[in-house]
Scaffold this active site. Structure first.
Site, mmCIF file in Angstrom:
data_model
loop_
_atom_site.group_PDB
_atom_site.id
_atom_site.type_symbol
_atom_site.label_atom_id
_atom_site.label_comp_id
_atom_site.label_asym_id
_atom_site.label_seq_id
_atom_site.Cartn_x
_atom_site.Cartn_y
_atom_site.Cartn_z
ATOM 1 N N CYS A 181 0.384 3.394 3.623
ATOM 2 C CA CYS A 181 0.900 2.910 4.914
ATOM 3 C C CYS A 181 2.082 1.958 4.774
ATOM 4 O O CYS A 181 2.698 1.599 5.773
ATOM 5 C CB CYS A 181 -0.212 2.254 5.727
ATOM 6 S SG CYS A 181 -0.696 0.614 5.145
ATOM 7 N N CYS B 111 0.843 -1.198 0.000
ATOM 8 C CA CYS B 111 0.000 0.000 0.000
ATOM 9 C C CYS B 111 0.878 1.247 0.000
ATOM 10 O O CYS B 111 1.802 1.382 0.801
ATOM 11 C CB CYS B 111 -0.874 -0.051 1.250
ATOM 12 S SG CYS B 111 -1.818 1.451 1.544
ATOM 13 N N CYS C 23 -1.891 -10.872 -6.839
ATOM 14 C CA CYS C 23 -2.299 -11.950 -5.939
ATOM 15 C C CYS C 23 -2.245 -11.408 -4.507
ATOM 16 O O CYS C 23 -1.170 -11.194 -3.966
ATOM 17 C CB CYS C 23 -1.338 -13.120 -6.134
ATOM 18 S SG CYS C 23 -1.761 -14.580 -5.205
HETATM 19 ZN ZN LIG Z 1 -2.492 0.922 3.717
#
Ligand SMILES: [Zn+2]
Length: 169
Positions: A129, A126, A149
Site C-alpha cells: 500500500c 509497506c 524502527c
Molecule cells: Zn500496507
C-alpha cells in the site's frame, strides 16, 4: 561546499551500503490513495494518528504505542492493507520507545532516502500500500545489525493461530 551539503555528505557516507534505495514511492498524494480508497475512507478506517503516520509520514511519540510491550508470538501486519511485515521472532527491545525489529519479512517493505528534518535517513514503507512504517538504522543487534524502527500506529498485531484480518478490520 555549504555546511548543510557537508553534513549531508557525512551522513550519506555513514549509511549502510547494502540497502537498496527505492524512490518510486513517496508520500501519498491527494487522490492517489491505495487500494481504491479515498483519503476520507482511510481516515475513517485508521483514525488520525495511524493515518498521519501511514500516509503523511508522521512519527508517533516515543513510548506511546502499546505494541512496544507486545511480547506474544505472532505477526505484525500493516495496519492499512494487512500485509505481514514482521515476525515476532525478530522483535527486540531497543529502548528507543518504538517497536524495533532486526529483519522484515522478505519482500514486505521497500526503502527510500528521507531528507527531512535536516538528516539523511532511510525510510521504509509497506510494499503493497505504500504506507510509511518507519526508518531503518544500522545500530541493531547481530547478525543483521539493523534496527527497523517502526511506528506502532502503523502496525497491527495478530497473535499466532488467529485469523489474518481483511482490509477494514
Ligand atoms: Zn500496507
Amino acid at each position: 561546499m555549504q555546511r548543510r551539503q557537508f553534513l549531508i555528505s557525512i551522513f550519506a557516507a555513514a549509511l549502510p551500503t547494502t540497502i537498496i534505495f527505492d524512490s518510486a514511492l513517496g508520500k501519498a498524494q491527494e487522490n492517489s490513495f491505495p487500494l481504491g480508497k479515498t483519503r476520507e475512507e482511510w481516515l475513517a478506517l485508521l483514525g488520525d494518528t495511524s493515518f498521519s503516520v501511514l500516509f503523511e509520514e508522521a512519527t508517533e511519540r516515543a513510548f506511546s504505542s502499546p505494541l512496544n510491550g507486545e511480547a506474544r508470538d505472532g505477526t505484525f501486519i500493516c495496519k492499512a492493507c494487512k500485509t505481514p511485515l514482521f515476525s515476532s521472532s525478530t522483535k527486540y527491545e531497543s529502548g528507543t520507545g518504538w517497536p524495533s525489529f532486526t529483519d522484515p519479512i522478505v519482500g514486505s517493505v521497500k526503502t527510500k532516502v528521507d531528507r527531512t528534518l535536516w538528516m539523511v535517513r532511510t525510510e521504509y514503507h509497506c510494499t503493497r500500500c505504500g504506507g510509511h512504517q518507519g526508518h531503518v538504522f544500522d545500530d541493531g543487534p547481530k547478525p543483521s545489525g539493523r534496527r527497523w524502527c517502526n511506528n506502532g500506529a502503523a502496525l497491527q498485531f495478530v497473535p499466532q493461530g488467529a485469523p489474518m484480518p481483511e482490509v477494514g478490520e
